[in-house]
Design a protein around this motif. Structure first.
Motif, PDB file in Angstrom:
ATOM      1  N   ILE A   1       0.816  -1.214   0.000  1.00  0.00           N
ATOM      2  CA  ILE A   1       0.000   0.000   0.000  1.00  0.00           C
ATOM      3  C   ILE A   1       0.848   1.261   0.000  1.00  0.00           C
ATOM      4  CG2 ILE A   1      -1.643   1.361   1.360  1.00  0.00           C
ATOM      5  CD1 ILE A   1      -2.901  -1.250   2.270  1.00  0.00           C
ATOM      6  N   PHE A   2       1.828   1.318   0.892  1.00  0.00           N
ATOM      7  CA  PHE A   2       2.557   2.563   1.095  1.00  0.00           C
ATOM      8  C   PHE A   2       3.912   2.603   0.401  1.00  0.00           C
ATOM      9  CE2 PHE A   2      -0.231   1.972   4.790  1.00  0.00           C
ATOM     10  CZ  PHE A   2      -0.999   3.132   4.680  1.00  0.00           C
TER      11      PHE A   2
ATOM     12  N   ASN B   1      -4.569  11.641   0.596  1.00  0.00           N
ATOM     13  CA  ASN B   1      -3.302  11.439  -0.104  1.00  0.00           C
ATOM     14  C   ASN B   1      -3.484  10.366  -1.164  1.00  0.00           C
ATOM     15  OD1 ASN B   1      -0.525  12.085  -0.487  1.00  0.00           O
ATOM     16  ND2 ASN B   1       0.029  10.148   0.458  1.00  0.00           N
ATOM     17  N   LEU B   2      -2.872  10.593  -2.323  1.00  0.00           N
ATOM     18  CA  LEU B   2      -2.973   9.662  -3.442  1.00  0.00           C
ATOM     19  C   LEU B   2      -1.661   8.922  -3.624  1.00  0.00           C
ATOM     20  CD1 LEU B   2      -4.392   8.528  -5.979  1.00  0.00           C
ATOM     21  CD2 LEU B   2      -3.564  10.532  -7.226  1.00  0.00           C
TER      22      LEU B   2
ATOM     23  N   CYS C   1     -11.869   6.189   8.477  1.00  0.00           N
ATOM     24  CA  CYS C   1     -10.923   6.465   7.399  1.00  0.00           C
ATOM     25  C   CYS C   1     -10.999   5.338   6.371  1.00  0.00           C
ATOM     26  CB  CYS C   1      -9.500   6.567   7.945  1.00  0.00           C
ATOM     27  SG  CYS C   1      -9.236   7.973   9.039  1.00  0.00           S
ATOM     28  N   VAL C   2     -10.789   5.691   5.094  1.00  0.00           N
ATOM     29  CA  VAL C   2     -10.833   4.664   4.058  1.00  0.00           C
ATOM     30  C   VAL C   2      -9.605   4.749   3.156  1.00  0.00           C
ATOM     31  CG1 VAL C   2     -13.346   4.482   3.999  1.00  0.00           C
ATOM     32  CG2 VAL C   2     -12.200   6.094   2.478  1.00  0.00           C
ATOM     33  N   LEU C   3      -9.183   3.575   2.706  1.00  0.00           N
ATOM     34  CA  LEU C   3      -8.197   3.454   1.641  1.00  0.00           C
ATOM     35  C   LEU C   3      -8.939   2.898   0.434  1.00  0.00           C
ATOM     36  CD1 LEU C   3      -5.325   1.934   3.764  1.00  0.00           C
ATOM     37  CD2 LEU C   3      -5.192   4.119   2.570  1.00  0.00           C
ATOM     38  N   VAL C   4      -9.019   3.691  -0.625  1.00  0.00           N
ATOM     39  CA  VAL C   4      -9.750   3.309  -1.833  1.00  0.00           C
ATOM     40  C   VAL C   4      -8.754   2.718  -2.826  1.00  0.00           C
ATOM     41  CG1 VAL C   4     -11.210   4.111  -3.727  1.00  0.00           C
ATOM     42  CG2 VAL C   4     -11.380   5.187  -1.466  1.00  0.00           C
TER      43      VAL C   4
ATOM     44  N   ASP D   1      -4.005   2.347  -8.433  1.00  0.00           N
ATOM     45  CA  ASP D   1      -3.868   3.537  -7.587  1.00  0.00           C
ATOM     46  C   ASP D   1      -4.658   3.366  -6.297  1.00  0.00           C
ATOM     47  OD1 ASP D   1      -2.345   4.700  -9.536  1.00  0.00           O
ATOM     48  OD2 ASP D   1      -3.934   5.979 -10.322  1.00  0.00           O
ATOM     49  N   MET D   2      -4.218   4.075  -5.271  1.00  0.00           N
ATOM     50  CA  MET D   2      -4.920   4.053  -3.991  1.00  0.00           C
ATOM     51  C   MET D   2      -5.028   5.466  -3.435  1.00  0.00           C
ATOM     52  SD  MET D   2      -4.152   1.909  -0.514  1.00  0.00           S
ATOM     53  CE  MET D   2      -4.810   0.398  -1.191  1.00  0.00           C
TER      54      MET D   2
END
Length: 639
Positions: A144-145, A165-166, A337-340, A387-388
């Motif tokens: 992810i990061f 943040n993208l 919070c979400v991670l898309v 992308d996230m």
């Protein structure tokens, strides 16, 4: 079977050592395998001796497993349990198939186990199995990061609960990322839309809600009783919806969502339901499926590792499949919070800054959006495959697949994305950490004993602690820092010196936050305000404003019963407090001020961290048990 006729017999069965032997027999009986593998929707016309024995073995296994407490399952061999689960799942599916057949009434005289009893047995057997798809938090962190060890630290310090943040992914790295590749294969993304819909619609069962503070899976099973394994319900499990064209919006009214199905409808015929979903998709409706961490082992592994990474009880996962030039959910904000994660196609997102200093909490009522957000003030991002986007709780956002001709891809505008929701339960906010710290310190005072030489000193200490708990809660309504997530239990690797440096930086930031909270408590926790709110509750005989304290019952209390606060019957303790302090509030204020000062000066951060992590593990255990049970009902252990 005869023993099960009485409560005493069922209790004896629950502790019986015969279950492993019965599971072995169950897996070896040939006629049972023939029964589940046959394609017919009818039972054999003749009740042969072999058939009767098969039904009796199935009923006995279901009874034994359903009667047994889940903590008694741990000693059984994993391979035996997996084999039994696979076969029992096929039995369950066969029984569900027979439910609508002409032989349904006849079956009652042969196989006594009901569908929900079989599903409970499947759930019970599965919850202590090791997951073959388990991922380490560090693997998900890198996926992810990014690979650099400083990336997660930078995210937490610069963006976590502060700003979107993208994370852009290059096409070449997607193929090397096995986490992304696993998601790609889980949803059959290389096929046509109809096949994609079928890949996540077929075989679904409902995932009933588990109480946020439930720490006993047996209690949950008692609550759901005969509904475990039911067909999915609209809104609880799935939504099929679209939002009207943004160009039709007025400046004062937000666009509204239109749902394809009625609320609460249950989908018993999954083939017909899948066809309706395909039809809805072709007419501009998005399909939103909740609880993917309970339906897909691959998603479950990612969600569980992410929960460990952030030191939280659980992470939810939803998928959203949208047709071209459409908008599914209307403009909104989330209480988590979400991670898309964009898995297929492109989607355009607009995100507005959060104008409020306080983050929204789980289970709080949402503030209505008045539709006056300026479109020009929002941040616009187009997410491509891989992308996230991180979106903090409270940030208003909307997304649609009308990304413009230049952004279209080979899938003609279809979009599928996964959201990973990092939900912060009340005990794991910084307010919760403050309550835990106070509780630990008071328990330590009980063990010390020297300060209790004065008469009623013990009772006063407990009452002052109760007032301070209430004062902390009131302070959290004014000080935004109390609502932020506490991640002191985040699981980061410490194998290299470089990693240890980043881990130290994150821990240092958490300690600094705690120090800031203690200073705020010493300065701003008001005895008068807390006592006033308590007196009002006692006067009205209403403990509802103090139900938030219920989770504190999970923390251990030492000493005699008279030195414990009953957080399940908090009104009685509040009444005692009012009686003790109302007659001489000025003297009580002096005593409280001294108590608060001693706590703020001598509280031990490390003690609170230890209790925090113990409580977290209790929550994680129950969430993982629930997750494994629901995965089994979705066929996770079928070989």
């Amino acid at each position: 079977m005869d023993l099960s006729a009485s409560s005493v017999g069922r209790e004896r069965l629950a502790g019986s050592p015969v279950l492993p032997s019965m599971l072995y027999v169950f897996c070896q009986v040939e006629s049972i395998c023939e029964f589940v593998d046959s394609r017919t929707t009818k039972l054999p016309e003749k009740d042969t001796e072999a058939n009767k024995i098969s039904y009796l073995i199935i009923d006995t296994v279901v009874l034994l497993v359903s009667s047994r407490k889940v903590d008694k399952m741990q000693s059984m061999q994993q391979e035996l349990v997996r084999s039994a689960l696979s076969l029992l799942f096929k039995v369950w599916k066969k029984v569900k198939l027979l439910r609508s057949s002409a032989d349904c009434n006849n079956r009652k005289n042969q196989l006594q186990s009901r569908e929900y009893e079989i599903s409970k047995a499947i759930f019970n057997l599965s919850i202590d199995l090791a997951s073959p798809a388990c991922l380490e938090p560090d693997v998900v962190r890198k996926s992810i990061f990014g690979q650099a060890e400083s990336n997660f630290e930078n995210f937490v310090l610069a963006y976590w609960e502060k700003s979107p943040n993208l994370y852009r992914r290059k096409q070449i790295t997607q193929n090397d990322d096995h986490v992304f590749a696993a998601l790609n294969s889980a949803f059959n993304l290389g096929t046509a839309p109809d096949a994609i819909i079928e890949s996540f619609i077929k075989g679904l069962v409902s995932c009933p809600a588990i109480a946020s503070d439930e720490l006993d899976i047996n209690s949950f099973l008692h609550e759901v009783h005969d509904s475990l394994g039911d067909a999915i319900k609209y809104r609880q499990d799935i939504r099929v919806l679209r939002t009207e064209d943004p160009s039709d919006q007025t400046s004062m009214v937000c666009a509204r969502e239109e749902h394809f199905f009625d609320d609460g409808i249950v989908f018993l015929d999954e083939d017909a339901f899948a066809e309706k979903c395909k039809h809805a998709f072709k007419n501009g409706y998005s399909i939103a499926l909740r609880g993917m961490e309970f339906r897909s082992e691959k998603v479950a592994a990612i969600a569980s590792a992410l929960a460990d990474l952030f030191g939280q009880p659980s992470v939810g996962a939803n998928i959203y499949f949208s047709p071209p030039r459409s908008q599914g959910l209307a403009r909104h904000y989330d209480d988590h919070c979400v991670l898309v994660w964009q898995l297929l196609g492109c989607k355009k997102w607009m995100i507005w800054p959060n104008p409020k200093p306080h983050l929204p909490r789980l289970y709080e009522l949402f503030d209505p959006l008045d539709g006056t957000l300026d479109d020009n003030s929002g941040r616009v991002e187009v997410l491509h495959e891989g992308d996230m986007m991180y979106i903090p709780r409270g940030y208003v956002h909307e997304a649609h697949t009308d990304v413009g001709e230049s952004q279209m891809n080979a899938y003609a505008g279809y979009s599928l994305h996964l959201t990973l929701a990092i939900e912060v339960e009340p005990p794991f906010e910084w307010e919760g950490f403050a309550h835990i710290a106070l509780h630990c310190w008071v328990e330590k005072q009980k063990l010390g004993g020297s300060q209790f030489e004065r008469p009623r000193a013990k009772e006063e200490t407990l009452l002052f602690a109760l007032v301070l708990h209430v004062a902390i809660r009131l302070l959290s309504s004014n000080d935004p820092i109390f609502r932020k997530a506490c991640i002191v239990a985040a699981k980061l690797p410490s194998s290299s010196s470089c990693t240890r440096a980043h881990l130290k930086a994150l821990r240092s930031s958490q300690r600094s936050t705690f120090d800031e909270i203690i200073r705020s408590m010493e300065k701003n926790c008001s005895f008068k305000e807390a006592l006033k709110s308590i007196e009002l509750a006692v006067q009205e005989n209403n403990d509802e404003p103090f139900q938030w304290m219920s989770w504190l019952r999970r923390l251990p209390q030492e000493g005699d019963a008279d030195l414990r606060i009953d957080f399940c019957n908090i009104l009685e303790a509040l009444e005692e407090l009012v009686e003790a302090f109302s007659s001489n509030p000025e003297q009580a204020l002096v005593g409280f001020t001294g108590f608060k000062s001693r706590f703020c000066r001598y509280v031990v951060y490390e003690d609170a961290c230890e209790s925090f992590e113990t409580l977290l593990q209790m929550y994680r255990t129950t969430r993982n048990q629930y997750m494994k049970g629901m995965l089994a009902l979705h066929g996770a252990h079928v070989s």
